[in-house]
Design a protein around this motif. Sequence first.
Motif, PDB file in Angstrom:
ATOM      1  N   UNK A  20      51.246  78.366  45.123  1.00  0.00           N
ATOM      2  CA  UNK A  20      52.433  78.267  45.569  1.00  0.00           C
ATOM      3  C   UNK A  20      53.275  77.273  46.488  1.00  0.00           C
ATOM      4  N   UNK A  21      52.859  76.083  46.361  1.00  0.00           N
ATOM      5  CA  UNK A  21      52.852  75.638  47.409  1.00  0.00           C
ATOM      6  C   UNK A  21      54.442  74.179  46.529  1.00  0.00           C
ATOM      7  N   UNK A  22      55.292  73.669  46.972  1.00  0.00           N
ATOM      8  CA  UNK A  22      56.181  73.222  45.963  1.00  0.00           C
ATOM      9  C   UNK A  22      56.737  71.683  46.822  1.00  0.00           C
ATOM     10  N   UNK A  23      56.937  70.745  46.156  1.00  0.00           N
ATOM     11  CA  UNK A  23      57.314  69.151  46.053  1.00  0.00           C
ATOM     12  C   UNK A  23      59.024  69.915  45.559  1.00  0.00           C
ATOM     13  N   UNK A  30      50.085  71.434  39.175  1.00  0.00           N
ATOM     14  CA  UNK A  30      50.144  72.298  37.314  1.00  0.00           C
ATOM     15  C   UNK A  30      48.243  73.241  36.820  1.00  0.00           C
ATOM     16  N   UNK A  31      47.637  72.616  37.505  1.00  0.00           N
ATOM     17  CA  UNK A  31      46.625  73.108  37.482  1.00  0.00           C
ATOM     18  C   UNK A  31      45.805  73.448  38.816  1.00  0.00           C
ATOM     19  N   UNK A  32      44.709  74.783  38.055  1.00  0.00           N
ATOM     20  CA  UNK A  32      44.012  75.216  39.399  1.00  0.00           C
ATOM     21  C   UNK A  32      43.755  74.877  40.224  1.00  0.00           C
ATOM     22  N   UNK A  33      43.553  74.694  41.603  1.00  0.00           N
ATOM     23  CA  UNK A  33      42.333  74.167  42.459  1.00  0.00           C
ATOM     24  C   UNK A  33      40.873  74.205  42.428  1.00  0.00           C
ATOM     25  N   UNK A  34      40.344  73.278  41.860  1.00  0.00           N
ATOM     26  CA  UNK A  34      38.409  73.829  41.251  1.00  0.00           C
ATOM     27  C   UNK A  34      37.923  73.288  43.315  1.00  0.00           C
ATOM     28  N   UNK A  35      37.085  74.221  43.116  1.00  0.00           N
ATOM     29  CA  UNK A  35      36.504  74.887  43.946  1.00  0.00           C
ATOM     30  C   UNK A  35      35.967  72.851  44.598  1.00  0.00           C
ATOM     31  N   UNK A 174      50.466  59.002  40.986  1.00  0.00           N
ATOM     32  CA  UNK A 174      49.630  59.400  39.211  1.00  0.00           C
ATOM     33  C   UNK A 174      51.383  60.051  38.965  1.00  0.00           C
ATOM     34  N   UNK A 175      51.890  60.769  40.084  1.00  0.00           N
ATOM     35  CA  UNK A 175      52.874  61.542  39.703  1.00  0.00           C
ATOM     36  C   UNK A 175      54.267  60.933  39.304  1.00  0.00           C
TER      37      UNK A 175
END
Length: 404
Positions: A20-23, A30-35, A174-175
């Motif tokens: 939900x966080x945006x910049x 664009x990928x879910x957070x890994x455990x 990276x971005x």
Amino acid sequence: MLRRSGLTIREGAALLIPITGTLNGQPWRDQPIDEREAHRLARHLSAACFVVIGYLSGMRTGEILTLERGCLQRDPVSNLLLVRGRHWKGVRDETGSSVAEGRIRPDPWVVAEPVATAIGVLENLHHEQLLFPHMLGEHKSGPREFRTGQARTTGGINVDIADMIGWVNTYCAATGRGDSIPPDPTDPNIPARRLRRTLAWFIARKPRGLVAAAIQYGHLKVQMTVGYAGSYASGFPDDLAFEEWLARLDLLASANERLDEGEYVSGPAAATYRHRVDAAQRFAGHVLRTTSDARTLLANPDLQIYPGHGMTCVFDPRRAACHLSRDDTDTRRTPDLSDCRPNCVNIARTDRDIDELATDVERLRLLVDDPLAPPIRVVRDRHELHRLEDTVAQHIQWKAEADG
């Protein structure tokens, strides 16, 4: 069987939490957070919250690290945000011995809204009583590494800040973002204790012309000096007085250099301006032994020069046409540069001030020539335009005559 099925197989275990966080209006990833990366990201988030709290409150490092859940309150009468926590300096028991656990400070810190946001983030980040626990969910083996119920150490938070800076810069690279954190020109390490001094530096030297920044730091100074940060026990008034002194010396040194290079000064206070700039040079190399020394020097008449927009105030409170502002940290009176009057005898105008007025003249000419502008506004703008044109032309004429 899974490989033969043709289904995409992803390594690790993705958390079932939406991003939900945006910049700049876009999701920050664009990928879910890994455990496996959740703990590291939580530590970076905790360090970011520490920076916000430390920079916008003036608290000491130890005072921040021992803040507890529920420390934030909003005063129902003044609507100020108050943070209550422990202090150790001068805390002793009935026998005169230092109290190791400290004591809840009777005077709270008065903080800005971003500090309240950071505290709220920390309270939602974990379930510990301390906002900055030594461990965040992951318990390493060994009694020296795992100290349940204890706060993060100063050394630990310094490491966290360095790691957070590294993560931000890696992310920006990276971005393709251009807002990475630049390296410090003098010291690659950013210890937590520097946050208080940085805040004092910005309050004393708020950016000229940046209205939003001026309002932010001016408002913050008023808020902080009515609460804990304004008391001498906090030590923050010492930092602020010292930074104000350094800023005033830098201003006068720069003014002296420009005068030596031939800068012309006009206005009713031009002669006083030259005298004060010249007289201020005797303070070069002065040793400040106490905070009282800094305050005495700040109140010296020879140092009462304040840069404004298109003018420089050579302040004399007995002749000031503006409404005087009382300094928040003591009884000194300073000029209200937002209420500067054109007919004030304290005004001097340097070549740099005239350059600013020339820019205002060009802007007003466009407004006056606007055929869709309301007539009342055109009359007001035309009057101001003529006044500024006369001021600029007079300065240029007097400068040409002085150059002979």
